[in-house]
Structure formats: C-alpha cells, structure tokens
Design a protein around this motif. Structure first.
Motif, PDB file in Angstrom:
ATOM      1  N   CYS A 284       0.903  -1.038   0.211  1.00  0.00           N
ATOM      2  CA  CYS A 284       0.150  -0.045   0.081  1.00  0.00           C
ATOM      3  C   CYS A 284       0.562   1.172   0.074  1.00  0.00           C
ATOM      4  O   CYS A 284       1.851   1.155   0.318  1.00  0.00           O
ATOM      5  CB  CYS A 284      -1.030  -0.287   1.160  1.00  0.00           C
ATOM      6  N   PRO A 285       0.394   2.498  -0.360  1.00  0.00           N
ATOM      7  CA  PRO A 285      -0.969   2.714  -0.967  1.00  0.00           C
ATOM      8  C   PRO A 285      -1.327   2.325  -2.535  1.00  0.00           C
ATOM      9  O   PRO A 285      -0.309   2.083  -3.139  1.00  0.00           O
ATOM     10  CB  PRO A 285      -1.316   4.143  -0.743  1.00  0.00           C
ATOM     11  N   LEU A 286      -2.615   2.156  -2.802  1.00  0.00           N
ATOM     12  CA  LEU A 286      -3.008   2.052  -4.273  1.00  0.00           C
ATOM     13  C   LEU A 286      -3.048   3.506  -4.481  1.00  0.00           C
ATOM     14  O   LEU A 286      -3.888   4.159  -4.119  1.00  0.00           O
ATOM     15  CB  LEU A 286      -4.305   1.298  -4.453  1.00  0.00           C
ATOM     16  N   LEU A 287      -2.571   3.929  -5.751  1.00  0.00           N
ATOM     17  CA  LEU A 287      -2.273   5.440  -6.017  1.00  0.00           C
ATOM     18  C   LEU A 287      -3.482   5.392  -7.385  1.00  0.00           C
ATOM     19  O   LEU A 287      -3.498   4.567  -8.024  1.00  0.00           O
ATOM     20  CB  LEU A 287      -0.933   5.747  -6.533  1.00  0.00           C
ATOM     21  N   LYS A 288      -3.993   6.586  -7.288  1.00  0.00           N
ATOM     22  CA  LYS A 288      -4.810   6.807  -8.474  1.00  0.00           C
ATOM     23  C   LYS A 288      -3.923   7.263  -9.709  1.00  0.00           C
ATOM     24  O   LYS A 288      -2.785   7.892  -9.379  1.00  0.00           O
ATOM     25  CB  LYS A 288      -5.790   7.923  -8.058  1.00  0.00           C
ATOM     26  N   ARG A 289      -4.552   7.225 -10.752  1.00  0.00           N
ATOM     27  CA  ARG A 289      -3.816   7.670 -11.860  1.00  0.00           C
ATOM     28  C   ARG A 289      -4.683   8.721 -12.575  1.00  0.00           C
ATOM     29  O   ARG A 289      -5.773   8.521 -12.565  1.00  0.00           O
ATOM     30  CB  ARG A 289      -3.633   6.276 -12.696  1.00  0.00           C
ATOM     31  N   LEU A 290      -4.207   9.681 -13.252  1.00  0.00           N
ATOM     32  CA  LEU A 290      -4.707  10.891 -14.045  1.00  0.00           C
ATOM     33  C   LEU A 290      -4.915  10.682 -15.333  1.00  0.00           C
ATOM     34  O   LEU A 290      -5.342  11.246 -16.313  1.00  0.00           O
ATOM     35  CB  LEU A 290      -4.024  12.244 -13.653  1.00  0.00           C
ATOM     36  N   PHE A 291      -4.267   9.522 -15.856  1.00  0.00           N
ATOM     37  CA  PHE A 291      -4.375   9.059 -17.327  1.00  0.00           C
ATOM     38  C   PHE A 291      -4.045   7.725 -17.674  1.00  0.00           C
ATOM     39  O   PHE A 291      -3.879   6.934 -16.734  1.00  0.00           O
ATOM     40  CB  PHE A 291      -3.029   9.569 -18.209  1.00  0.00           C
ATOM     41  N   THR A 292      -4.412   7.264 -18.817  1.00  0.00           N
ATOM     42  CA  THR A 292      -4.304   5.796 -19.243  1.00  0.00           C
ATOM     43  C   THR A 292      -3.593   5.784 -20.330  1.00  0.00           C
ATOM     44  O   THR A 292      -3.726   6.818 -21.229  1.00  0.00           O
ATOM     45  CB  THR A 292      -5.399   5.155 -19.239  1.00  0.00           C
ATOM     46  N   VAL A 293      -2.634   4.966 -20.756  1.00  0.00           N
ATOM     47  CA  VAL A 293      -1.969   4.807 -22.187  1.00  0.00           C
ATOM     48  C   VAL A 293      -2.771   3.704 -23.009  1.00  0.00           C
ATOM     49  O   VAL A 293      -2.887   2.582 -22.314  1.00  0.00           O
ATOM     50  CB  VAL A 293      -0.531   4.356 -21.847  1.00  0.00           C
ATOM     51  N   GLU A 294      -3.204   3.944 -24.217  1.00  0.00           N
ATOM     52  CA  GLU A 294      -3.834   3.063 -25.011  1.00  0.00           C
ATOM     53  C   GLU A 294      -3.401   2.741 -26.285  1.00  0.00           C
ATOM     54  O   GLU A 294      -2.686   3.610 -26.996  1.00  0.00           O
ATOM     55  CB  GLU A 294      -5.074   3.399 -25.169  1.00  0.00           C
ATOM     56  N   PHE A 295      -3.457   1.581 -26.967  1.00  0.00           N
ATOM     57  CA  PHE A 295      -3.328   1.415 -28.485  1.00  0.00           C
ATOM     58  C   PHE A 295      -4.671   1.810 -29.052  1.00  0.00           C
ATOM     59  O   PHE A 295      -5.795   1.788 -28.514  1.00  0.00           O
ATOM     60  CB  PHE A 295      -2.928  -0.265 -28.608  1.00  0.00           C
ATOM     61  N   SER A 296      -4.286   2.235 -30.430  1.00  0.00           N
ATOM     62  CA  SER A 296      -5.418   2.721 -31.338  1.00  0.00           C
ATOM     63  C   SER A 296      -5.416   1.896 -32.554  1.00  0.00           C
ATOM     64  O   SER A 296      -6.467   1.608 -33.406  1.00  0.00           O
ATOM     65  CB  SER A 296      -5.839   3.968 -31.553  1.00  0.00           C
ATOM     66  N   ASN A 297      -4.268   1.104 -32.819  1.00  0.00           N
ATOM     67  CA  ASN A 297      -4.045   0.736 -33.991  1.00  0.00           C
ATOM     68  C   ASN A 297      -2.788  -0.478 -33.884  1.00  0.00           C
ATOM     69  O   ASN A 297      -1.706   0.110 -33.295  1.00  0.00           O
ATOM     70  CB  ASN A 297      -3.610   1.361 -35.264  1.00  0.00           C
ATOM     71  N   ALA A 298      -2.728  -1.511 -34.778  1.00  0.00           N
ATOM     72  CA  ALA A 298      -1.509  -2.470 -34.755  1.00  0.00           C
ATOM     73  C   ALA A 298      -1.507  -2.880 -36.125  1.00  0.00           C
ATOM     74  O   ALA A 298      -2.606  -3.866 -36.284  1.00  0.00           O
ATOM     75  CB  ALA A 298      -1.463  -3.260 -33.558  1.00  0.00           C
ATOM     76  N   SER A 299      -0.692  -2.861 -36.993  1.00  0.00           N
ATOM     77  CA  SER A 299      -0.787  -3.323 -38.243  1.00  0.00           C
ATOM     78  C   SER A 299       0.627  -3.660 -38.892  1.00  0.00           C
ATOM     79  O   SER A 299       1.595  -3.095 -38.528  1.00  0.00           O
ATOM     80  CB  SER A 299      -1.504  -2.363 -39.319  1.00  0.00           C
ATOM     81  N   VAL A 300       0.709  -4.656 -39.789  1.00  0.00           N
ATOM     82  CA  VAL A 300       1.913  -5.016 -40.566  1.00  0.00           C
ATOM     83  C   VAL A 300       1.782  -4.447 -41.837  1.00  0.00           C
ATOM     84  O   VAL A 300       0.977  -4.475 -42.664  1.00  0.00           O
ATOM     85  CB  VAL A 300       1.668  -6.631 -40.695  1.00  0.00           C
ATOM     86  N   THR A 301       2.848  -3.445 -42.116  1.00  0.00           N
ATOM     87  CA  THR A 301       3.101  -2.575 -43.128  1.00  0.00           C
ATOM     88  C   THR A 301       3.761  -3.320 -44.185  1.00  0.00           C
ATOM     89  O   THR A 301       3.834  -2.987 -45.457  1.00  0.00           O
ATOM     90  CB  THR A 301       3.715  -1.383 -42.976  1.00  0.00           C
ATOM     91  N   HIS A 302       4.631  -4.427 -43.800  1.00  0.00           N
ATOM     92  CA  HIS A 302       5.575  -4.867 -44.837  1.00  0.00           C
ATOM     93  C   HIS A 302       5.872  -6.405 -44.162  1.00  0.00           C
ATOM     94  O   HIS A 302       6.196  -6.469 -43.017  1.00  0.00           O
ATOM     95  CB  HIS A 302       6.771  -4.255 -45.428  1.00  0.00           C
TER      96      HIS A 302
END
Length: 285
Positions: free
Chosen positions: A126-144
C-alpha cells in the motif's frame, strides 16, 4: 457497500482467473460461466470493467478516484448443488495491504495471491495510487513482410490495452536487427521524435539491462511470448505474442495527453524482414 466491496469484486475477478488456470492431469475441468460487477463506489473508483474472454480466461481492470492507503478483502466461496442449495466452503476477511505484500499463510489463499501477483500490475504494498491518465493502443498493423524470410505474420488489436501477434520463419534465422522509432504526433500532424534506436535482435533476446522504455517492452514480451532466449529462431516453430498488455504503472505518474506512433522494423543482411506500426494515445480519465 463501500470501498471494501469495490476491491472485493476486483480480487474475486483475478482469483477466478487464477483458479481456472491451474494445469494438471484431472478428470474434470473448472470453467467460468459468468462474471459481473454488482456494485462499485464512485467515491473510490472512477471505473471498473470485468469481462470473460472464454471459459478459462477473465479480465478485470479498475481505476481509483483517490489514493487508497488501506482496505480489506472479503473472500466468499460457495458450492451450489443441483437443488440450488448453497454450501459455504470459504469465508475469509483479510487486510488488503497484507495481501499485496503476499505474506498470508494458508494453502488456497497462497495459490490465489501467487496468481494475482503473476497476472496483475498491482503494487507489492500500500497505498494504491490513483492515476490521472491511461496509455492505450488505437491500431496495430503489419506494413511489410518478406516471404523470403517469413511463412506468415499476423498482428491485431484485441482491445485498447492488448495486442496479439504470431509469426513463422521460412528458414532458421541466426541474426537480425531491430530498429524502433517512437514519435509524438501534434495536432497539426507534425511528428516529434521521442526515441530512435537500433539494436541487435539477439542481444534483445538475451535481456535488456537499461531502465528505459525498451526494458518495459522486453519485460512484457518475455511474460507473454514463446520467443527463444537466444538466437537462432527456428523455422519449425510458430512464435506467438499472446496478450501483450500496456500497464499504466509502467509509466511515470504524470505525462501529457498525446497521440503517439511506434514504428518497428526487423532487418537482416540489409534486407527488411518485416515492419510493424503501432498507434496509440495517452488520455485523461
């Protein structure tokens, strides 16, 4: 019902995952048939999500509205008979901070807590802390990808937090290089370079010692993949990256809201084996 029960739901969610993932030679199978958040206190939690991916796998995430310095966990387990009568086989209340520290005795709870620590990004105390943000994926693709080296290559987004990939080589691969670029994308679409590195792929497999973003990526890759610990890659193996997950606690407590893009290129003998583009964002809750 207050914050204790909010975190009770969280604990039960992860516990279900741990119980069902035990691997042994048995004449039965333990499966999930339902998982629901029945209540959470919005003074303590901003959000809570619980879902079942399949009869063996459940996922849960939650975000605190405020820092939590202490809490209790209540474990309740009932067996439901065919006539719908219930028999209680466990009813335990314990300190959540002690559970985070992983210092409780008892066979069943020890199994539960060990699995919680294995699959979650909860702190060890402890403690468990609050977060003011989150990190996210929006796309994952093979280009070649080059059929001279690869029989197949797949990459897809399961959720804003999870990526899956698999690939297989045409022949054994004894050496390769990794080129990784991370750009922040401004509103006018201008790119600002945050990282641009090249490294030996074989050294990456051996382990990353520097405390940076690459080390965070490496730690998660090792957790979810069947990649070898050293070169070569075998042509007879399908390599998988199962549920590569972004964990907010791996990042600094305060970072700006941005859109980002990572480009990863794998090369050997001046030829490109494959290129992957991953887009994402940092957003406020």
């Amino acid at each position: 019902m207050g914050c204790h029960q909010c975190l009770l739901i969280s604990a039960i969610s992860v516990i279900i995952f741990g119980i069902t993932d035990i691997n042994a030679s048995r004449f039965f199978s333990v499966e999930l048939s339902g998982a629901n958040v029945t209540y959470f206190d919005r003074e303590v939690l901003k959000c809570m999500n619980l879902r079942i991916y399949n009869p063996k796998l459940a996922s849960m995430d939650f975000t605190l509205a405020k820092d939590l310095s202490k809490f209790n966990l209540h474990f309740l387990l009932n067996i439901i008979r065919k006539d719908e009568r219930q028999n209680n086989i466990m009813n335990v209340t314990m300190s959540g901070c002690e559970a985070l520290a992983y210092n409780k005795n008892g066979n069943f709870l020890k199994i539960v807590l060990r699995e919680v620590h294995r699959v979650s990004n909860l702190p060890k105390k402890c403690p468990l802390l609050k977060r003011l943000f989150t990190v996210e994926f929006s796309n994952a693709s093979v280009t070649h990808w080059d059929a001279e080296f690869l029989q197949s290559l797949n990459c897809r987004l399961y959720s804003p937090k999870v990526i899956y990939a698999d690939f297989q080589f045409v022949r054994d691969l004894y050496s390769f290089a990794i080129n990784a670029k991370l750009d922040l994308i401004k509103k006018d679409n201008r790119h600002t370079s945050l990282m641009d590195i090249s490294m030996s792929g074989c050294e990456f497999l051996n382990g990353i010692k520097n405390a940076n973003l690459i080390k965070v990526i490496y730690r998660e890759v090792v957790r979810v993949t069947n990649l070898p610990k050293k070169c070569p890659f075998s042509k007879d193996t399908i390599y998988t990256l199962k549920n590569f997950t972004l964990k907010d606690n791996d990042f600094p407590p305060v970072i700006p809201t941005v859109i980002w893009q990572m480009q990863i290129e794998f090369t050997t003998a001046n030829k490109t084996i494959a290129s992957i583009v991953i887009d994402g964002r940092v957003r406020k809750f």
